[in-house]
Design an enzyme around this catalytic site. Structure first.
Site, PDB file in Angstrom:
ATOM      1  N   GLN A 100       0.832  -1.213   0.000  1.00 47.71           N
ATOM      2  CA  GLN A 100       0.000   0.000   0.000  1.00 47.71           C
ATOM      3  C   GLN A 100       0.864   1.259   0.000  1.00 47.71           C
ATOM      4  OE1 GLN A 100      -2.739  -0.278   3.302  1.00 47.71           O
ATOM      5  NE2 GLN A 100      -4.151  -1.566   2.138  1.00 47.71           N
ATOM      6  N   GLU A 142     -11.605   3.012   9.095  1.00 45.23           N
ATOM      7  CA  GLU A 142     -11.733   1.552   8.971  1.00 45.23           C
ATOM      8  C   GLU A 142     -10.405   0.829   9.207  1.00 45.23           C
ATOM      9  OE1 GLU A 142     -14.163  -0.163   5.903  1.00 45.23           O
ATOM     10  OE2 GLU A 142     -15.570   1.508   5.934  1.00 45.23           O
TER      11      GLU A 142
HETATM   12  C1  SAM Z   1      -9.784  -1.123   5.399  1.00 47.45           C
HETATM   13  S1  SAM Z   1      -8.192  -0.439   5.130  1.00 47.45           S
HETATM   14  C2  SAM Z   1      -8.599   1.295   5.154  1.00 47.45           C
HETATM   15  C3  SAM Z   1      -7.564   2.107   4.458  1.00 47.45           C
HETATM   16  C4  SAM Z   1      -7.848   3.613   4.387  1.00 47.45           C
HETATM   17  N1  SAM Z   1      -8.009   4.180   5.697  1.00 47.45           N
HETATM   18  C5  SAM Z   1      -9.034   3.896   3.533  1.00 47.45           C
HETATM   19  O1  SAM Z   1     -10.086   4.217   4.096  1.00 47.45           O
HETATM   20  O2  SAM Z   1      -8.932   3.781   2.299  1.00 47.45           O
HETATM   21  C6  SAM Z   1      -7.352  -0.671   6.689  1.00 47.45           C
HETATM   22  C7  SAM Z   1      -5.992  -0.022   6.758  1.00 47.45           C
HETATM   23  O3  SAM Z   1      -5.436  -0.195   8.051  1.00 47.45           O
HETATM   24  C8  SAM Z   1      -4.068  -0.521   7.923  1.00 47.45           C
HETATM   25  N2  SAM Z   1      -3.619  -1.192   9.148  1.00 47.45           N
HETATM   26  C9  SAM Z   1      -4.149  -2.269   9.754  1.00 47.45           C
HETATM   27  N3  SAM Z   1      -3.444  -2.588  10.862  1.00 47.45           N
HETATM   28  C10 SAM Z   1      -2.454  -1.665  10.954  1.00 47.45           C
HETATM   29  C11 SAM Z   1      -1.411  -1.439  11.896  1.00 47.45           C
HETATM   30  N4  SAM Z   1      -1.234  -2.228  12.966  1.00 47.45           N
HETATM   31  N5  SAM Z   1      -0.590  -0.398  11.690  1.00 47.45           N
HETATM   32  C12 SAM Z   1      -0.747   0.428  10.607  1.00 47.45           C
HETATM   33  N6  SAM Z   1      -1.715   0.251   9.679  1.00 47.45           N
HETATM   34  C13 SAM Z   1      -2.562  -0.774   9.851  1.00 47.45           C
HETATM   35  C14 SAM Z   1      -4.032  -1.395   6.689  1.00 47.45           C
HETATM   36  O4  SAM Z   1      -2.741  -1.554   6.194  1.00 47.45           O
HETATM   37  C15 SAM Z   1      -4.964  -0.594   5.783  1.00 47.45           C
HETATM   38  O5  SAM Z   1      -4.248   0.469   5.211  1.00 47.45           O
END
Ligand code: SAM
Length: 279
Positions: A100, A142
Site C-alpha cells: 500500500q 476503517e
Molecule cells: C480497510 S483499510 C482502510 C484504508 C484507508 N483508511 C481507507 O479508508 O482507504 C485498513 C488499513 O489499516 C491498515 N492497518 C491495519 N493494521 C495496521 C497497523 N497495525 N498499523 C498500521 N496500519 C494498519 C491497513 O494496512 C490498511 O491500510
C-alpha cells in the site's frame, strides 16, 4: 511459504499479508482508490461523493490553525491526498502494508498540485516511530478494528498528538457483548482484532489520556444489499469452502457477515472523536 493469512491468524503480520495480497483487488472493485465503504450522506448523489463523504467528515474536524495530520492505516493514500489538496497541511500516512505504501507514494507523485504536503511510511500504529509527535489531528478510517491490541493503539496515538489534539476514528463498533456467529465470521474474514462497544473504546482511550467527546452513528448512510452484495451472498457456499486458502474468499465471507451484522443491529458504523487531555 503461505502467501495469504489464515482466517484465524491475528496480529500485524496477518493484517500485513492480508492487505499486501488483497489491495489491488479492492482497488479494482472499489471506487476512488479508497478502501472504506461508501457513505450516502446528505447531498451525496454519486459513488465518488459517497466515498469522499468520509473524507469530508474528517476535514470538518480539522481546526483552522491545524497544520499536522496523521492518517493511521492510510491505505493507498487517498484520504491524505484529499486533505492535502484542500488544506495547507502536512499529512503523514502510515500503513502496515508495504504494498500500500508503494502505491500511495506512486499516486502522490502523480497527484498534481497540493496545498499541503504528504508523506507515507510503513509503520505499525500500535508501535509508532518515536519521531511521529506533535500532530494536531490523527484519523483512522476503517483501520482501528485491526488494532492488536487496542490499548497500544490509543497509547501510541496519545503520544503522537499534541495536548488538545484530536483523534477521529470512523469504524464499526459492537452494540452488544452477545456472542454471535456473524460477528465471528466478520472478524475472521477481515482480520479484525478490536471490535469494541463505544463504552469499551472510551474506557481504553481514557486510560491513554484521550477523552471521548463525540460519537455519531453513520450507519444509516451505508447502503446494504447492493447488487454486488447480493452476488457475494449467493456465492457464500463456494466462498466458505475456499476460506483459509484464499485471502479474497476470506474477505468476501467477512464482508457478507458484516452486512448481516449491520442488518441485525449487532454493529454500528460510527465516527468517534477523542481529544488528548493536557499533560
Ligand atoms: C480497510 S483499510 C482502510 C484504508 C484507508 N483508511 C481507507 O479508508 O482507504 C485498513 C488499513 O489499516 C491498515 N492497518 C491495519 N493494521 C495496521 C497497523 N497495525 N498499523 C498500521 N496500519 C494498519 C491497513 O494496512 C490498511 O491500510
Amino acid at each position: 511459504m503461505a502467501t495469504h493469512p489464515t482466517p484465524a491468524e491475528t496480529g500485524g503480520a496477518g493484517v500485513r499479508r492480508y492487505y499486501d495480497a488483497n489491495t489491488w483487488k479492492f482497488l479494482l472493485t472499489g471506487s476512488q482508490r479508497a478502501l472504506h465503504r461508501e457513505l450516502w450522506g446528505p447531498g451525496v448523489t454519486t459513488r465518488a461523493e459517497a466515498v469522499h463523504h468520509t473524507h469530508d467528515l474528517v476535514l470538518a474536524e480539522l481546526g483552522a490553525a491545524d497544520r499536522r495530520v496523521l492518517d493511521l492505516g492510510c491505505g493507498v493514500g487517498t484520504a491524505a491526498l484529499y486533505v492535502a489538496r484542500r488544506r495547507p497541511v502536512d499529512v503523514v500516512g502510515v500503513s502496515i502494508s508495504p504494498a500500500q505504501v508503494r502505491l500511495a507514494r506512486r499516486y502522490a507523485d502523480r497527484s498534481g498540485p497540493l496545498l499541503g504536503d504528504v508523506r507515507f511510511a510503513v509503520a505499525d500504529f500500535t508501535d509508532l516511530p518515536d519521531e511521529l509527535t506533535g500532530f494536531d489531528l490523527a484519523f483512522a478510517i476503517e483501520s482501528f478494528v485491526h488494532a492488536d491490541p487496542a490499548p497500544a493503539f490509543f497509547r501510541e496515538v496519545a503520544c503522537a498528538l499534541r495536548p488538545g489534539g484530536a483523534l477521529v476514528v470512523v469504524d464499526d463498533v459492537r452494540t452488544t457483548d452477545t456472542a454471535d456467529r456473524r460477528i465471528v465470521d466478520f472478524c475472521d474474514g477481515w482480520h479484525v482484532s478490536s471490535l469494541l462497544t463505544v463504552a469499551e473504546a472510551a474506557a481504553l482511550a481514557a486510560g491513554a489520556g484521550l477523552r471521548l467527546v463525540d460519537s455519531r452513528d453513520l450507519s444509516p448512510m451505508q447502503r446494504l444489499g447492493r447488487p454486488r452484495d447480493r452476488v457475494v451472498r449467493a456465492l457464500q457456499p463456494v466462498l466458505r469452502r475456499a476460506r483459509g486458502r484464499s485471502a479474497w474468499a476470506d474477505s468476501m465471507v467477512g464482508g457478507d457477515a458484516l452486512q448481516r451484522c449491520h442488518r441485525a443491529g449487532l454493529l454500528e458504523y460510527r465516527l468517534l472523536r477523542f481529544v488528548r487531555e493536557a499533560d
